[in-house]
Scaffold this active site. Structure first.
Site, PDB file in Angstrom:
ATOM      1  N   ASP A   1      -0.108  36.415  -5.452  1.00 66.98           N
ATOM      2  CA  ASP A   1      -0.573  35.307  -4.608  1.00 66.98           C
ATOM      3  C   ASP A   1       0.482  34.775  -3.654  1.00 66.98           C
ATOM      4  O   ASP A   1       0.154  34.160  -2.634  1.00 66.98           O
ATOM      5  CB  ASP A   1      -1.029  34.136  -5.501  1.00 66.98           C
ATOM      6  CG  ASP A   1       0.136  33.628  -6.362  1.00 66.98           C
ATOM      7  OD1 ASP A   1       0.816  34.465  -7.000  1.00 66.98           O
ATOM      8  OD2 ASP A   1       0.375  32.412  -6.389  1.00 66.98           O
TER       9      ASP A   1
ATOM     10  N   HIS B   1       0.308  33.321 -12.767  1.00 67.14           N
ATOM     11  CA  HIS B   1      -0.365  34.615 -12.802  1.00 67.14           C
ATOM     12  C   HIS B   1      -1.145  34.818 -11.499  1.00 67.14           C
ATOM     13  O   HIS B   1      -2.269  34.341 -11.349  1.00 67.14           O
ATOM     14  CB  HIS B   1      -1.278  34.669 -14.024  1.00 67.14           C
ATOM     15  CG  HIS B   1      -1.724  36.046 -14.351  1.00 67.14           C
ATOM     16  ND1 HIS B   1      -2.106  36.428 -15.607  1.00 67.14           N
ATOM     17  CD2 HIS B   1      -1.853  37.151 -13.583  1.00 67.14           C
ATOM     18  CE1 HIS B   1      -2.443  37.709 -15.595  1.00 67.14           C
ATOM     19  NE2 HIS B   1      -2.302  38.157 -14.381  1.00 67.14           N
TER      20      HIS B   1
ATOM     21  N   THR C   1       8.969  32.909  -9.721  1.00 64.17           N
ATOM     22  CA  THR C   1       8.874  32.696  -8.282  1.00 64.17           C
ATOM     23  C   THR C   1       9.543  31.388  -7.865  1.00 64.17           C
ATOM     24  O   THR C   1       9.606  30.451  -8.653  1.00 64.17           O
ATOM     25  CB  THR C   1       7.365  32.630  -7.932  1.00 64.17           C
ATOM     26  OG1 THR C   1       6.812  33.897  -8.211  1.00 64.17           O
ATOM     27  CG2 THR C   1       7.110  32.275  -6.485  1.00 64.17           C
TER      28      THR C   1
HETATM   29  N1  ASP Z   1       2.786  34.252  -8.725  1.00 65.94           N
HETATM   30  C1  ASP Z   1       3.719  35.361  -8.753  1.00 65.94           C
HETATM   31  C2  ASP Z   1       2.954  36.650  -8.658  1.00 65.94           C
HETATM   32  O1  ASP Z   1       1.886  36.747  -9.237  1.00 65.94           O
HETATM   33  C3  ASP Z   1       4.558  35.372  -9.962  1.00 65.94           C
HETATM   34  C4  ASP Z   1       5.269  34.088 -10.242  1.00 65.94           C
HETATM   35  O2  ASP Z   1       4.840  33.033  -9.838  1.00 65.94           O
HETATM   36  O3  ASP Z   1       6.308  34.123 -10.875  1.00 65.94           O
HETATM   37  O4  ASP Z   1       3.437  37.570  -8.051  1.00 65.94           O
END
Ligand code: ASP
Length: 334
Positions: free
Chosen positions: A231, A253, A200
């Protein structure tokens, strides 16, 4: 004073805090956290990441240095990363179980506590631009799926085919992940290497007017199914900004970041416990999230322009730049 008037007065008070005598401006960005070790990147890959992170942080910084808003700075930085195949957002977004891309993004204005978010969009070129448009042009905070795309079209935002986000590297990760996952199995998901999960992008900034902003954009997790939403588009979990405390963008996560409302929790600790940005960030990432099983990290800028970027994984792609300082770019823990 009537309730409406009182509310208006309170809102007015929050709008712009002009702290010209201590106008430290600052920006921090991330491009995902996870098992990023020196052994996992070649020298060329490392240089490529660092170059793109520097470009994004410098672009945001230039806006702040010219007296621009933190909102413009975070959008600019995130859009540079959305357009790069290196990160899991925009081009280079991970694939869903069905071999497509579903993108999530959110943004928050620390001066007004206004926010915008989109989830599961497939054809919007810049999800962060759409999140901002939801905040500024709609009466809502969060739009999803097809409806969000109709709104994007009505607002004249750039639309693309879903294949616009394709990259070979992410496709191979999907094939790999599907082999490991077999059928939907909770344990297999938990054990899936976080190389498949994260990446992300996000940005937080404080401008010369003392206003904070936070933005996050993602493709979510590789092989996600059933319309799974993480999230990143959830205000309070992946993104939060409040001029009274701090601005946060998270990566990791997502399910844990939602359950522990990580971004808002960090700012609440600063606000109500009066602790500093390092204490608030470290407590949540290392003492709350990690024992619960949640891996990842955050970037934080506080109301005075202090930056902190804690993570509990091997690495986090990150960069920051304050006032007339130089850009600092880092990937690994040490
Ligand atoms: N937090 C993001 C999700 O769970 C993934 C990430 O941070 O890469 O969709």
């Amino acid at each position: 004073m009537g309730a409406a008037l009182l509310l208006a007065a309170c809102a007015e008070q929050k709008t712009t805090v002009d702290i010209t005598d201590e106008a430290e401006f600052a920006i921090a960005i991330h491009g995902g956290a996870g098992t990023i070790t020196r052994a996992s990147l070649t020298a060329e890959q490392e240089a490529e990441y660092k170059e793109k992170l520097a470009e994004a942080v410098n672009a945001g910084h230039a806006i702040l240095a010219a007296g621009g808003t933190s909102m413009d700075a975070v959008v600019e930085a995130v859009q540079i990363m959305e357009a790069s195949p290196l990160f899991n957002s925009g081009i280079g977004a991970v694939y869903t179980f069905d071999g497509e891309h579903e993108l999530d993004a959110s943004i928050m204005d620390g001066a007004t506590l206004e926010a915008g978010a989109v989830a599961g969009v497939r054809t919007v070129k810049s999800p962060i631009e759409l999140a901002r448009t939801v905040m500024e042009e709609s009466v809502h905070v969060m739009l999803s799926g097809r409806g969000a795309e109709v709104f994007a079209a009505e607002q004249g935002l750039a639309l693309v085919e879903n294949s616009y986000f394709n990259t070979e590297r992410r496709y191979q990760q999907l094939l790999d992940a599907k082999e490991k996952l077999g059928v939907a199995d909770k344990q297999a998901w938990i054990e899936l290497d976080d190389r498949y999960k994260y990446g992300t992008v996000g940005a937080v900034a404080r401008d010369q007017h003392g206003n904070l902003a936070a933005a996050t954009s993602t493709g979510g997790m590789t092989a996600k199914r059933y319309g799974r939403i993480g999230d990143s588009p959830i205000i309070g979990a992946g993104t939060w900004a409040d001029n009274d405390s701090c601005a946060v963008s998270a990566t990791g996560h997502g399910e844990y970041f939602i359950r522990y409302h990580v971004a808002a929790d960090i700012c609440s600790r600063m606000k109500y416990q009066q602790v500093d940005v390092v204490t608030a960030g470290d407590t949540v990432i290392h003492d709350v999230l990690l024992p619960a099983g949640g891996t990842g990290g955050v970037i934080i800028v506080d109301h005075q322009g202090n930056i902190h970027m804690p993570f509990n994984t091997e690495g986090m792609y990150r960069a920051s730049r304050s006032g007339d300082g130089e850009a600092e770019v880092a990937i690994y823990k040490d």
